[in-house]
Scaffold this motif. Structure first.
Motif, mmCIF file in Angstrom:
data_model
loop_
_atom_site.group_PDB
_atom_site.id
_atom_site.type_symbol
_atom_site.label_atom_id
_atom_site.label_comp_id
_atom_site.label_asym_id
_atom_site.label_seq_id
_atom_site.Cartn_x
_atom_site.Cartn_y
_atom_site.Cartn_z
ATOM 1 N N CYS A 1 0.848 -1.201 0.000
ATOM 2 C CA CYS A 1 0.000 0.000 0.000
ATOM 3 C C CYS A 1 0.875 1.240 0.000
ATOM 4 O O CYS A 1 1.821 1.332 0.768
ATOM 5 C CB CYS A 1 -0.919 0.001 1.223
ATOM 6 N N LYS B 1 -0.648 4.316 0.219
ATOM 7 C CA LYS B 1 -1.330 5.376 0.958
ATOM 8 C C LYS B 1 -0.609 5.467 2.307
ATOM 9 O O LYS B 1 0.179 4.586 2.645
ATOM 10 C CB LYS B 1 -2.805 5.023 1.164
ATOM 11 N N ALA B 2 -0.896 6.482 3.046
ATOM 12 C CA ALA B 2 -0.158 6.605 4.305
ATOM 13 C C ALA B 2 -1.123 7.000 5.409
ATOM 14 O O ALA B 2 -0.877 7.943 6.155
ATOM 15 C CB ALA B 2 0.947 7.639 4.155
ATOM 16 N N CYS B 3 -2.243 6.285 5.527
ATOM 17 C CA CYS B 3 -3.227 6.610 6.552
ATOM 18 C C CYS B 3 -2.502 6.615 7.906
ATOM 19 O O CYS B 3 -1.723 5.705 8.187
ATOM 20 C CB CYS B 3 -4.361 5.601 6.539
ATOM 21 N N TYR C 1 -3.058 6.005 10.893
ATOM 22 C CA TYR C 1 -3.250 4.969 11.927
ATOM 23 C C TYR C 1 -2.738 3.608 11.482
ATOM 24 O O TYR C 1 -2.727 2.667 12.257
ATOM 25 C CB TYR C 1 -4.767 4.821 12.227
ATOM 26 N N CYS C 2 -2.323 3.465 10.224
ATOM 27 C CA CYS C 2 -2.253 2.119 9.640
ATOM 28 C C CYS C 2 -0.827 1.589 9.488
ATOM 29 O O CYS C 2 0.059 2.258 8.970
ATOM 30 C CB CYS C 2 -2.949 2.126 8.289
ATOM 31 N N VAL D 1 -0.108 -1.141 7.753
ATOM 32 C CA VAL D 1 0.044 -1.953 6.531
ATOM 33 C C VAL D 1 1.181 -1.508 5.610
ATOM 34 O O VAL D 1 1.952 -2.348 5.128
ATOM 35 C CB VAL D 1 -1.302 -2.034 5.764
ATOM 36 N N PRO D 2 1.354 -0.192 5.346
ATOM 37 C CA PRO D 2 2.462 0.181 4.461
ATOM 38 C C PRO D 2 3.817 -0.285 5.007
ATOM 39 O O PRO D 2 4.738 -0.502 4.228
ATOM 40 C CB PRO D 2 2.373 1.707 4.418
ATOM 41 N N GLN E 1 -4.975 -4.421 -0.798
ATOM 42 C CA GLN E 1 -5.302 -3.491 0.306
ATOM 43 C C GLN E 1 -6.077 -2.307 -0.264
ATOM 44 O O GLN E 1 -6.968 -1.781 0.377
ATOM 45 C CB GLN E 1 -4.034 -2.965 0.984
ATOM 46 N N THR E 2 -5.672 -1.880 -1.454
ATOM 47 C CA THR E 2 -6.400 -0.827 -2.159
ATOM 48 C C THR E 2 -6.555 -1.357 -3.585
ATOM 49 O O THR E 2 -5.866 -0.928 -4.502
ATOM 50 C CB THR E 2 -5.611 0.504 -2.145
ATOM 51 N N HIS F 1 -10.420 1.796 -2.148
ATOM 52 C CA HIS F 1 -10.135 3.071 -1.473
ATOM 53 C C HIS F 1 -10.998 4.158 -2.127
ATOM 54 O O HIS F 1 -11.014 4.285 -3.347
ATOM 55 C CB HIS F 1 -8.653 3.432 -1.606
ATOM 56 N N ARG G 1 -6.723 10.517 5.087
ATOM 57 C CA ARG G 1 -7.489 9.660 4.177
ATOM 58 C C ARG G 1 -7.654 10.265 2.779
ATOM 59 O O ARG G 1 -8.180 9.621 1.879
ATOM 60 C CB ARG G 1 -8.880 9.371 4.769
HETATM 61 FE FE1 SF4 Z 1 -3.340 1.499 3.012
HETATM 62 FE FE2 SF4 Z 1 -5.831 0.834 3.774
HETATM 63 FE FE3 SF4 Z 1 -3.868 1.028 5.603
HETATM 64 FE FE4 SF4 Z 1 -4.812 3.267 4.460
HETATM 65 S S1 SF4 Z 1 -5.980 1.827 5.777
HETATM 66 S S2 SF4 Z 1 -2.628 2.749 4.761
HETATM 67 S S3 SF4 Z 1 -5.271 2.560 2.397
HETATM 68 S S4 SF4 Z 1 -3.978 -0.458 3.935
#
Ligand code: SF4
Ligand code: 5AD
Length: 473
Positions: free
Chosen positions: A191, A193-195, A197-198, A200-201, A235-236, A272, A311
């Motif tokens: 991913c 994106k750089a949300c 809270y997340c 995943v990246p 993820q997206t 997304h 977001r």
């Molecule tokens: Fe990526 Fe989804 Fe995490 Fe945002 S919430 S950083 S879009 S995986």
């Protein structure tokens, strides 16, 4: 309560052999054998999202390709693998408590391995906390897995794969799929994106898409093998960018997958909102094989919080996407994820999330209490919300959503849907299936041998999480 789900459920129905997530021994019930299980046996337990479930299918494929046999119990296994999730702290803690069960383990009879997002995030730390672990392989490093297994077989005490392969995707020759009707297929990994809270990246690395021709080739193979439903994962997922000169857009790829003979249903998750365009709605509208369901997580109804979450859309922009979906010629179900208790979230922000639920009229919601994660930019934000308050906000969100779902599901009573039958109850004549709109329909039928069939079912009654009906014969 830290997590709550208002999604279709199969009440009272036993799923025979479907998705392997969390299959295995109940927590705390790990029994370690001192017997000698076959040398090439493995037990694999999966936590977390569908991406993890599918990664496990590929991990199992790698092992089967090396002559291993999958077993159902830890007892019977030589190699014990956990494919882990670190999206919230509770999920990560669960893994360490599992690993703790092996503390007193005396000998070398079992090889314990940690895969997935906790592995990627904690790395060597796992060997320090749990010295009995011998394999750590992160979710962004799976292309190294065959080499790591070979090193273990060669007798190496500890092996570790943690690089983020920026250009490799995890492709295997064999994938042992758990569900006999629905095949998962990753089209985009990582991913970008750089949300705020997340995690995943950090755990899954940067975004990499698979070439459209390679996706289509695999779908053709799956169709030949008898799968009629394909679920495209990412993820997206809708940020897909074909790296090949064909340059297919995501909507074009959807249409091409749906056109493959034998494919009756195509799903995709997770979308997304920023990259969700009208072309996707138009594709669903014109191609019946594309399921009428979109998972489009909003996370919060407050533009102020959405900005803090990074977001990249406002409440209004999100609601425009919903309006675009609602304008489609056929009804399209929409589901969402919500986070409550993000740092600094005020009572007004919560009210905005509740009013967004009213406006969006979701067909299902996963709601979560915010959980601070390592490396993320929200981690050190001021004005943390106390856990009890997060719990109250979660309950408010779910209460509101339950009533919305009750009304939406009740409005379907009397309608007939085509379901793909994927579950059988122990009680004769009771079945379970999924509609194109992703709702689960539990139903009765005088017929036998319905698993894997597409049948029409009339809805007789409804509750917030479930539809009940009867087979129209
Ligand atoms: Fe990526 Fe989804 Fe995490 Fe945002 S919430 S950083 S879009 S995986
Ligand atoms: N805390 C709580 N929920 C989270 N999610 C992702 N990160 C966090 C976190 N730190 C939720 C989001 C996402 C879903 C998969 O998990 O709602 O969409």
């Amino acid at each position: 309560m830290i997590y709550s789900e208002l999604m279709p459920q199969q009440f009272d129905i036993r799923l025979d052999t479907l998705t392997g997530a969390s299959a295995g021994s109940p927590e705390g019930a790990i029994v370690l054998s001192t017997g000698a299980p076959g040398d090439k046996t493995f037990y694999l337990e999966t936590f977390g999202c569908q991406m993890n479930v599918h990664d496990s299918e590929k991990v199992a494929g790698v092992l089967l390709g090396r002559g291993y046999r999958q077993v159902e119990t830890i007892d019977a296994a030589k190699l014990v693998l956990y494919n882990t999730c670190s999206i919230r702290e509770k999920a990560a803690q669960k893994i360490f408590s599992r690993l703790g069960s092996y503390r007193k383990y005396p000998g070398e009879e079992k090889i314990i391995g940690v895969l997935g997002c906790v592995a990627q995030q904690e790395g060597e730390e796992i060997f320090e906390r749990s010295p009995w672990v011998r394999l750590v392989c992160g979710s962004a490093s799976y292309s190294k897995l065959p080499d790591l297994i070979a090193e273990l077989e060669a007798g190496n005490r500890r092996v570790m794969g943690l690089d983020t392969d920026t250009d490799a995707t995890f492709e295997t020759e064999i994938t042992r799929r758990d569900n006999p009707f629905r095949a998962y297929l990753t089209i985009i990994e990582g991913c970008d994106k750089a949300c705020s809270y997340c995690v995943v990246p950090f755990t899954r690395g940067p975004e990499r898409s698979r070439a459209s021709a390679s996706v289509l080739k695999e779908v053709r193979r799956l169709a030949d093998a008898g799968y009629s439903e394909i679920q495209l994962l990412g993820q997206t997922v809708n940020s897909y960018r074909d790296p090949s000169p064909k340059r297919k857009t995501f909507a074009e790829l959807l249409v091409a997958v749906a056109a493959i003979p034998g494919i009756r249903r195509v799903r995709f998750t997770t979308s997304h909102p920023r990259d969700f365009g009208r072309d996707i709605v138009e594709a669903i509208d014109s191609v019946p094989e594309l399921c009428d369901h979109v998972h489009l997580p909003v996370q919060s109804g407050s533009t102020r919080i959405l900005r803090a979450m990074l977001r990249t859309y406002t409440r209004e922009e999100y609601l425009e996407k919903i309006a675009m979906i609602r304008e489609a010629r056929r009804p399209i179900s929409v589901t969402s994820d919500i986070i409550v208790g993000f740092p600094g979230e005020t009572e007004e922000d919560v009210e905005e999330t509740l009013s967004l639920l009213d406006a969006a009229q979701y067909d299902g919601v996963f709601a979560f209490q915010y959980s601070p994660r390592p490396n993320t930019s929200a981690r050190n934000m001021p004005d943390a919300i106390p856990e009890e308050e997060k719990g109250r906000r979660l309950a408010r969100v779910m209460d509101r959503q339950r009533e919305i779902q009750r009304a939406r599901n009740e409005a379907l009573v009397g309608e007939t849907f085509e379901v793909l039958v994927d579950g059988a109850s122990r009680r004769p004549g009771q079945w379970s299936g999924r509609c194109s709109n992703n709702r689960i329909l539990n139903f009765t039928s005088p017929q036998e041998k319905l698993l894997g069939e597409y049948v029409p079912v009339r809805v007789a009654s409804a509750s917030p999480n479930c539809l009940v009906g009867e087979h129209v014969v």
